[in-house]
Enzyme design. Structure first.
Site, PDB file in Angstrom:
ATOM      1  N   LYS A   1     197.256  66.897  39.294  1.00  0.00           N
ATOM      2  CA  LYS A   1     196.213  66.508  40.251  1.00  0.00           C
ATOM      3  C   LYS A   1     196.873  65.487  41.190  1.00  0.00           C
ATOM      4  O   LYS A   1     197.480  64.513  40.728  1.00  0.00           O
ATOM      5  CB  LYS A   1     195.066  65.842  39.502  1.00  0.00           C
ATOM      6  CG  LYS A   1     194.015  65.202  40.388  1.00  0.00           C
ATOM      7  CD  LYS A   1     193.020  64.411  39.527  1.00  0.00           C
ATOM      8  CE  LYS A   1     191.791  64.029  40.324  1.00  0.00           C
ATOM      9  NZ  LYS A   1     190.809  63.296  39.499  1.00  0.00           N
TER      10      LYS A   1
ATOM     11  N   ARG B   1     184.293  66.638  36.983  1.00  0.00           N
ATOM     12  CA  ARG B   1     184.823  66.235  35.668  1.00  0.00           C
ATOM     13  C   ARG B   1     184.574  64.748  35.405  1.00  0.00           C
ATOM     14  O   ARG B   1     184.422  64.329  34.256  1.00  0.00           O
ATOM     15  CB  ARG B   1     186.270  66.662  35.491  1.00  0.00           C
ATOM     16  CG  ARG B   1     187.340  65.925  36.290  1.00  0.00           C
ATOM     17  CD  ARG B   1     187.665  64.571  35.728  1.00  0.00           C
ATOM     18  NE  ARG B   1     188.963  64.093  36.069  1.00  0.00           N
ATOM     19  CZ  ARG B   1     189.252  62.813  36.253  1.00  0.00           C
ATOM     20  NH1 ARG B   1     188.298  61.888  36.199  1.00  0.00           N
ATOM     21  NH2 ARG B   1     190.485  62.453  36.508  1.00  0.00           N
TER      22      ARG B   1
HETATM   23  N1  LIG Z   1     187.071  57.052  35.952  1.00  0.00           N
HETATM   24  C1  LIG Z   1     187.417  58.135  36.604  1.00  0.00           C
HETATM   25  O1  LIG Z   1     187.895  59.113  36.020  1.00  0.00           O
HETATM   26  C2  LIG Z   1     187.201  58.202  38.087  1.00  0.00           C
HETATM   27  C3  LIG Z   1     187.380  59.414  38.748  1.00  0.00           C
HETATM   28  C4  LIG Z   1     187.143  59.479  40.126  1.00  0.00           C
HETATM   29  C5  LIG Z   1     186.760  58.327  40.800  1.00  0.00           C
HETATM   30  N2  LIG Z   1     186.628  57.148  40.119  1.00  0.00           N
HETATM   31  C6  LIG Z   1     186.281  55.932  40.818  1.00  0.00           C
HETATM   32  O2  LIG Z   1     184.906  55.954  41.181  1.00  0.00           O
HETATM   33  C7  LIG Z   1     184.719  55.083  42.281  1.00  0.00           C
HETATM   34  C8  LIG Z   1     183.776  55.725  43.286  1.00  0.00           C
HETATM   35  O3  LIG Z   1     184.384  56.885  43.825  1.00  0.00           O
HETATM   36  P1  LIG Z   1     183.644  57.708  44.991  1.00  0.00           P
HETATM   37  O4  LIG Z   1     184.485  58.914  45.236  1.00  0.00           O
HETATM   38  O5  LIG Z   1     182.225  57.867  44.666  1.00  0.00           O
HETATM   39  O6  LIG Z   1     183.825  56.696  46.202  1.00  0.00           O
HETATM   40  P2  LIG Z   1     182.976  56.648  47.548  1.00  0.00           P
HETATM   41  O7  LIG Z   1     183.795  55.888  48.507  1.00  0.00           O
HETATM   42  O8  LIG Z   1     182.479  58.002  47.895  1.00  0.00           O
HETATM   43  O9  LIG Z   1     181.684  55.782  47.145  1.00  0.00           O
HETATM   44  C9  LIG Z   1     181.774  54.444  46.713  1.00  0.00           C
HETATM   45  C10 LIG Z   1     180.422  53.784  46.975  1.00  0.00           C
HETATM   46  O10 LIG Z   1     180.490  52.469  46.389  1.00  0.00           O
HETATM   47  C11 LIG Z   1     179.930  51.552  47.326  1.00  0.00           C
HETATM   48  N3  LIG Z   1     180.527  50.243  47.039  1.00  0.00           N
HETATM   49  C12 LIG Z   1     181.774  49.824  47.332  1.00  0.00           C
HETATM   50  N4  LIG Z   1     181.943  48.563  46.893  1.00  0.00           N
HETATM   51  C13 LIG Z   1     180.775  48.196  46.304  1.00  0.00           C
HETATM   52  C14 LIG Z   1     180.338  47.035  45.663  1.00  0.00           C
HETATM   53  N5  LIG Z   1     181.132  45.969  45.523  1.00  0.00           N
HETATM   54  N6  LIG Z   1     179.082  47.005  45.152  1.00  0.00           N
HETATM   55  C15 LIG Z   1     178.257  48.077  45.281  1.00  0.00           C
HETATM   56  N7  LIG Z   1     178.621  49.212  45.908  1.00  0.00           N
HETATM   57  C16 LIG Z   1     179.872  49.273  46.404  1.00  0.00           C
HETATM   58  C17 LIG Z   1     180.299  52.108  48.682  1.00  0.00           C
HETATM   59  O11 LIG Z   1     179.443  51.588  49.709  1.00  0.00           O
HETATM   60  C18 LIG Z   1     180.122  53.599  48.462  1.00  0.00           C
HETATM   61  O12 LIG Z   1     178.818  54.037  48.757  1.00  0.00           O
HETATM   62  C19 LIG Z   1     186.111  54.779  42.854  1.00  0.00           C
HETATM   63  O13 LIG Z   1     186.499  53.463  42.486  1.00  0.00           O
HETATM   64  C20 LIG Z   1     186.997  55.775  42.153  1.00  0.00           C
HETATM   65  O14 LIG Z   1     188.326  55.289  41.972  1.00  0.00           O
HETATM   66  C21 LIG Z   1     186.825  57.071  38.771  1.00  0.00           C
END
Ligand SMILES: NC(=O)c1ccc[n+]([C@@H]2O[C@H](COP(=O)([O-])OP(=O)(O)OC[C@H]3O[C@@H](n4cnc5c(N)ncnc54)[C@H](O)[C@@H]3O)[C@@H](O)[C@H]2O)c1
Length: 339
Positions: A80, A123
């Site tokens: 990935k 996932r």
């Molecule tokens: N654990 C995993 O396997 C995994 C997998 C994919 C993504 N993620 C993580 O999930 C998170 C979200 O990903 P996404 O694709 O939805 O991102 P995204 O950018 O689409 O959405 C993030 C949202 O969080 C909000 N945000 C940012 N900072 C904030 C804060 N301090 N308080 C409240 N809201 C806040 C933003 O305004 C936005 O609406 C990322 O950090 C990403 O790395 C984790």
């Protein structure tokens, strides 16, 4: 020498049913179980990071390489390759873009190149769902979702599958308009659920059985002393919850502990680095609970902290299922790799 690969763009991926959350939950469970049966190769993430710190990364972006091999019914290798452009929204582009390459585990030749963007959100939702199935109160009614971006949709979908008792969803986003957009889309899909756009995180957390964090936060905004008895706090991304959320937890559960320590951005990882959390303080990885060597939730009073970092094997499991279907049903475009 001739060799063809299959190219699956976003539309072709949809045709393979990539968005089927029930199937993704099974894939993710299988991946966790195969990990504990040592039928995977899971070398961890390589982070191509712009800037020097996590704060830089959250402005300048990164591309993560997440290779892996998964055995069992999947028997597939791959990688990935996920780009994260935090400022992409200014250009009307999504933050995350994912390319998945699948390789035959015997010859090691590539067999498929696919848009993995939907795989990644599905996932991750499925991982959250598995955590909820094993760790949330059986009668959980209120969930707070922090961060109303791409991941929030699949977190909610999986949560409602894994805890159909949920009745109310609080949504908190640093940009309230994002929460509004998320709620108006979700209301149509789940008309029986009560949605509440809130900027009072404390009140939302205090009433929640499940708190699911999918933000880009690098400074904690959730306090452990807000958690009610029986809460499941899900730290799905980075540094969103304070140390008390870990310290007050009766159980600390993760997806992949070595990868979490290697990535070193989540609350429990940072505590481990500072000597505030030890390897032996970890209750379990999800896979250990699934194979029955560790316990899931044991009482309605327990506070449980869950942290997920993810791994390429989760994406490869879903991608391999979609690829097999594409082959069976002639979905996608066959591309001559070697002519
Ligand atoms: N654990 C995993 O396997 C995994 C997998 C994919 C993504 N993620 C993580 O999930 C998170 C979200 O990903 P996404 O694709 O939805 O991102 P995204 O950018 O689409 O959405 C993030 C949202 O969080 C909000 N945000 C940012 N900072 C904030 C804060 N301090 N308080 C409240 N809201 C806040 C933003 O305004 C936005 O609406 C990322 O950090 C990403 O790395 C984790």
């Amino acid at each position: 020498m001739k060799h063809n690969i299959i190219f699956l763009n976003n539309k072709a991926m949809e045709e393979t049913d990539v968005l089927d959350m029930h199937a993704a939950i099974e894939d993710v469970k299988n991946a966790y179980i195969l990990n504990h049966k040592q039928d995977v190769i899971n070398p961890g993430k390589c982070v191509l990071r712009w800037g020097k710190t996590v704060d830089d990364e959250n402005v300048l972006g990164r591309i993560n390489a997440m290779p892996g091999y998964i055995g069992g019914e999947y028997d597939m290798a791959g990688i990935k390759w996920i780009g994260s452009g935090p400022m992409n929204y200014k250009k009307g582009l999504p933050r995350a873009s994912v390319t998945v390459i699948l390789n035959d585990p015997e010859t090691k030749l590539p067999v498929c190149v696919a848009d993995g963007t939907a795989i990644s959100t599905v996932r991750t939702g499925a991982s959250g769902g598995v955590a909820i199935e094993l760790l949330a109160k059986s009668n959980a009614e209120v969930i707070t979702i922090c961060g109303a971006g791409a991941q929030a949709h699949t977190q909610l979908e999986a949560a409602l599958i894994c805890r159909p008792t949920l009745k109310k969803v609080n949504v908190y986003d640093i940009i309230p308009a994002n929460a509004d957009r998320f709620i108006s889309l979700s209301k149509n899909k789940y008309p029986d659920i009560l949605f509440n756009n809130t900027n009072n995180v404390e009140a939302a957390v205090r009433e929640s059985d499940i708190i699911d964090c999918v933000t880009l936060a690098t400074t904690p905004f959730i306090k452990g002393n807000w958690l009610k008895k029986g809460a499941l706090i899900m730290n799905m991304s980075d540094y969103e919850v304070d140390n008390d959320c870990v310290e007050l937890a009766d159980k600390v559960v993760v997806d992949f502990w070595e990868s979490i320590k290697h990535r070193m951005i989540s609350t429990v990882a940072l505590m481990w680095k500072d000597g505030l959390f030890k390897d032996e303080d970890l209750h379990a990885e999800l896979g250990e609970i699934l194979i029955g060597t560790k316990r899931h939730r044991e009482s309605d009073d327990e506070i449980i902290y869950f942290n997920a970092v993810g791994a390429g094997i989760l994406d490869i499991a879903v991608a391999a299922r979609c690829y097999q279907r594409a082959r069976r049903e002639n979905i996608g475009i066959t591309v001559p790799f070697w002519e």
